[in-house]
Design a protein around this motif. Structure first.
Motif, mmCIF file in Angstrom:
data_model
loop_
_atom_site.group_PDB
_atom_site.id
_atom_site.type_symbol
_atom_site.label_atom_id
_atom_site.label_comp_id
_atom_site.label_asym_id
_atom_site.label_seq_id
_atom_site.Cartn_x
_atom_site.Cartn_y
_atom_site.Cartn_z
ATOM 1 N N UNK A 26 0.678 1.083 -16.861
ATOM 2 C CA UNK A 26 0.188 0.284 -15.520
ATOM 3 C C UNK A 26 -0.487 -0.964 -15.902
ATOM 4 N N UNK A 27 -0.933 -1.179 -17.294
ATOM 5 C CA UNK A 27 -1.463 -2.355 -17.543
ATOM 6 C C UNK A 27 -0.398 -3.412 -17.631
ATOM 7 N N UNK A 75 -0.402 -10.392 -12.404
ATOM 8 C CA UNK A 75 -1.047 -11.556 -12.813
ATOM 9 C C UNK A 75 -0.076 -12.653 -13.166
ATOM 10 N N UNK A 76 1.132 -12.665 -13.652
ATOM 11 C CA UNK A 76 2.110 -13.636 -13.854
ATOM 12 C C UNK A 76 2.367 -14.091 -12.675
ATOM 13 N N UNK A 77 2.776 -13.512 -11.673
ATOM 14 C CA UNK A 77 3.100 -13.824 -10.579
ATOM 15 C C UNK A 77 1.874 -14.775 -9.996
ATOM 16 N N UNK A 104 2.463 1.580 -6.108
ATOM 17 C CA UNK A 104 2.983 1.385 -4.666
ATOM 18 C C UNK A 104 2.287 0.418 -3.790
ATOM 19 N N UNK A 105 0.977 0.302 -4.140
ATOM 20 C CA UNK A 105 0.115 -0.354 -3.311
ATOM 21 C C UNK A 105 0.172 -2.161 -3.793
ATOM 22 N N UNK A 135 -7.615 -4.954 -7.068
ATOM 23 C CA UNK A 135 -7.713 -4.072 -8.275
ATOM 24 C C UNK A 135 -8.906 -2.943 -8.143
ATOM 25 N N UNK A 136 -10.067 -3.498 -7.835
ATOM 26 C CA UNK A 136 -11.252 -2.397 -8.031
ATOM 27 C C UNK A 136 -11.107 -1.268 -6.574
ATOM 28 N N UNK A 137 -10.608 -1.712 -5.411
ATOM 29 C CA UNK A 137 -10.887 -0.663 -4.352
ATOM 30 C C UNK A 137 -9.705 -0.489 -3.572
ATOM 31 N N UNK A 138 -8.851 -1.535 -3.056
ATOM 32 C CA UNK A 138 -7.636 -1.197 -2.294
ATOM 33 C C UNK A 138 -6.520 -0.624 -2.912
ATOM 34 N N UNK A 139 -6.230 -1.035 -4.077
ATOM 35 C CA UNK A 139 -5.393 -0.392 -4.990
ATOM 36 C C UNK A 139 -5.284 1.174 -4.907
#
Length: 220
Positions: free
Chosen positions: A73-74, A81-83, A146-147, A166-170
């Motif tokens: 997942x990392x 991040x590259x995007x 998927x998120x 990354x903290x919440x919505x994902x």
């Protein structure tokens, strides 16, 4: 391909009237690109090529794959991040689907990371929009992947959202109508910069309604 882009190439394309290009990133980790996808190009070269097109004012549509074998997942977050760093006009993500008969399916089978029935009649992946089939990822990780597919295009355009994403919505359930609507609206608006198609407001409304109905059906 990012590895063949040069400054002269971009200049000539611009002078010829080029408005947009498609140039894949595929994965944010060089090891995944090299060992799994056989794409031997460095992150530095990818960034350089995207910067050249961005400086020339040429819109970029890019593809990236998540949930790759021999990845984590990392690595998927590194792909996001590259995007963000490459600043494509529209960054699109898919979930890697181990279609039977492909080299990547054979790799997954050799590593023993497919569910028992994958490749059989009951568990063949039908699209790159499904949750990952690989057993190396937890259900929580598959939901996050998927998120990234659904909200990644928005986060790329507005990197300030990365932290809250990354903290919440994902971590929220990915099978919700709101995320699907955000994905549909974001992709449609940004894709018009890739392929400048003129549409009347009424036609755009009809398309949006149809896509929302389709998304609600999928959720149901």
């Amino acid at each position: 391909r990012a590895d063949v882009v040069t400054r002269d190439m971009v200049r000539l394309l611009r002078e010829a009237g080029c408005r947009s290009v498609c140039m894949s990133i595929e994965a944010g980790a060089e090891t995944v690109r090299r060992d799994v996808l056989n794409r031997r190009v460095s992150n530095e070269k990818i960034i350089e090529s995207f910067d050249l097109f961005n400086e020339a004012g040429i819109a970029i549509y890019t593809n990236s794959m998540l949930a790759m074998p021999r990845a984590t997942l990392a690595d998927d977050i590194a792909t996001l991040d590259l995007n963000i760093r490459c600043r494509p006009t529209l960054g699109h993500f898919t979930i890697m689907a181990p279609f039977p008969g492909t080299r990547i399916h054979d790799m997954c089978e050799k590593d023993g990371i497919l569910p028992e029935r994958c490749g059989g009649d009951g568990d063949i992946p039908t699209s790159t929009g499904e949750l990952s089939k690989l057993t190396t990822y937890t259900d929580e990780e598959k939901n996050i992947q998927k998120n990234i597919v659904l909200l990644g295009p928005l986060v790329i355009r507005f990197p300030v959202l990365r932290g809250v994403f990354l903290r919440c919505l994902a971590k929220l359930p990915s099978n919700n109508i709101l995320f699907k609507c955000i994905y549909t609206v974001t992709k449609n608006l940004l894709f018009k910069r890739i392929v400048p198609v003129r549409m009347s407001p009424l036609l755009m409304l009809r398309i949006a309604i149809a896509q929302v109905k389709a998304a609600r059906t999928q959720v149901g």
